[in-house]
Design an enzyme around this catalytic site. Structure first.
Site, PDB file in Angstrom:
ATOM      1  N   GLU A 179      -9.408 -10.424  -8.795  1.00  0.00           N
ATOM      2  CA  GLU A 179      -8.161  -9.699  -8.993  1.00  0.00           C
ATOM      3  C   GLU A 179      -7.025 -10.440  -8.286  1.00  0.00           C
ATOM      4  O   GLU A 179      -7.225 -11.042  -7.236  1.00  0.00           O
ATOM      5  CB  GLU A 179      -8.306  -8.286  -8.401  1.00  0.00           C
ATOM      6  N   CYS A 181     -11.634  -3.923 -10.066  1.00  0.00           N
ATOM      7  CA  CYS A 181     -11.639  -3.383  -8.707  1.00  0.00           C
ATOM      8  C   CYS A 181     -11.856  -1.869  -8.627  1.00  0.00           C
ATOM      9  O   CYS A 181     -12.977  -1.390  -8.789  1.00  0.00           O
ATOM     10  CB  CYS A 181     -10.354  -3.801  -7.995  1.00  0.00           C
ATOM     11  N   LYS A 193      -5.679  -2.799 -15.919  1.00  0.00           N
ATOM     12  CA  LYS A 193      -6.398  -1.926 -14.984  1.00  0.00           C
ATOM     13  C   LYS A 193      -6.017  -0.461 -15.194  1.00  0.00           C
ATOM     14  O   LYS A 193      -4.833  -0.100 -15.128  1.00  0.00           O
ATOM     15  CB  LYS A 193      -6.084  -2.364 -13.555  1.00  0.00           C
TER      16      LYS A 193
END
Length: 276
Positions: free
Chosen positions: A41, A154, A113
């Site tokens: 990330e 994440c 995301k």
């Protein structure tokens, strides 16, 4: 068989330098036989100063690192997952976007995301990803010659329904590029990633940021490759570098046959009782 490599970085505030360091490690991984490579990330920048980050971020079509990684994937004939980039998005918001490049250099998939990290840590550090980033709204599964890949980022790893939906759609491998904090990493990194692998009978590839960055932020590192049975196949420490493992995607089918929980969902109602 897939020889998969994870690139562990310590991205700073200079985008050109970050891209160059990532590119050098990607080339090194391919030199070791990798056919699929994933980076962490925020591969292009880890900048806590939000006004400066907004001033530096560019749209996908204007970001120099996108062009660089496209050319790199083409030159190396590589399936390349750039775990995420900070890109200019709608209005004054940024996008935390994962890109999958095909061996011809084209972008095979984009994933923004979905789950944004808003938290107050025991260390006193306060993180509000939603203040800077626009969350995505679409899960992404990519059918590739290597196998079906589910793209996540994440904080997504704390939402098992996302992985279950992707696995039910066919995913046998998940990318989970991350920049985990040290306290949450020490407590939850391994157990969450192993749980997502076990629950879905899938390989999990989590490339991470690691160590103390020039901004002062510290990330957990420990890039991890986990088998569909929950075994750790490869793990990094906290320094930048490469971890590699050979993956046989038929192991996902075997794990799902041994424990077919992925296919045992049942409709249910929920009763809430309030005793006197």
């Amino acid at each position: 068989m897939i020889r998969a490599a994870l690139i562990q970085l310590r991205s700073g505030t200079d985008m050109a330098r970050n891209a160059a360091e990532a590119s050098a490690l990607i080339r090194e991984a391919v030199g070791q036989g990798a056919t699929f490579v994933s980076t962490p990330e925020m591969t292009n920048i880890l900048e806590p100063d939000r006004p400066r980050l907004r001033s530096l971020a560019k749209s996908e079509s204007e970001d120099e690192s996108v062009e660089m990684f496209s050319a790199l994937a083409h030159d190396l004939g590589l399936w390349l997952n750039i775990g995420s980039l900070a890109l200019k998005g709608p209005g004054d918001k940024l996008l935390n976007r994962s890109l999958l490049f095909a061996p011809d250099g084209s972008i095979a998939a984009r994933y923004d995301k979905i789950h944004l990290f808003d938290v107050d840590l025991p260390t006193g550090e306060s993180l509000r990803e939603s203040h800077a980033y626009e969350g995505g709204a679409e899960a992404v599964l990519v059918e590739t010659p290597l196998g079906p890949i589910g793209l996540t980022i994440c904080y997504d790893m704390r939402f098992p329904h996302l992985y279950r939906a992707l696995a039910k759609a066919g995913a046998k491998l998940f990318t989970v590029p991350s920049a985990f904090t040290v306290p949450t990493g020490q407590a939850h990194w391994h157990v969450l990633l192993r749980a997502r692998a076990i629950e879905t009978g899938s390989f999990v590839l989590a490339a991470a940021q690691g160590g103390r960055h020039e901004s002062g932020r510290e990330t957990y590192g420990h890039s991890l490759i986990v088998s569909p049975w929950g075994e750790v196949l490869a793990e990094a420490g906290t320094e930048p570098g490469i971890v590699i493992a050979d993956l046989d995607l038929s192991q996902a089918d075997l794990a799902r046959a041994r424990i077919p929980a992925l296919f045992h969902d049942r409709a249910m109602s929920l009763t809430v009782l309030k005793p006197d």
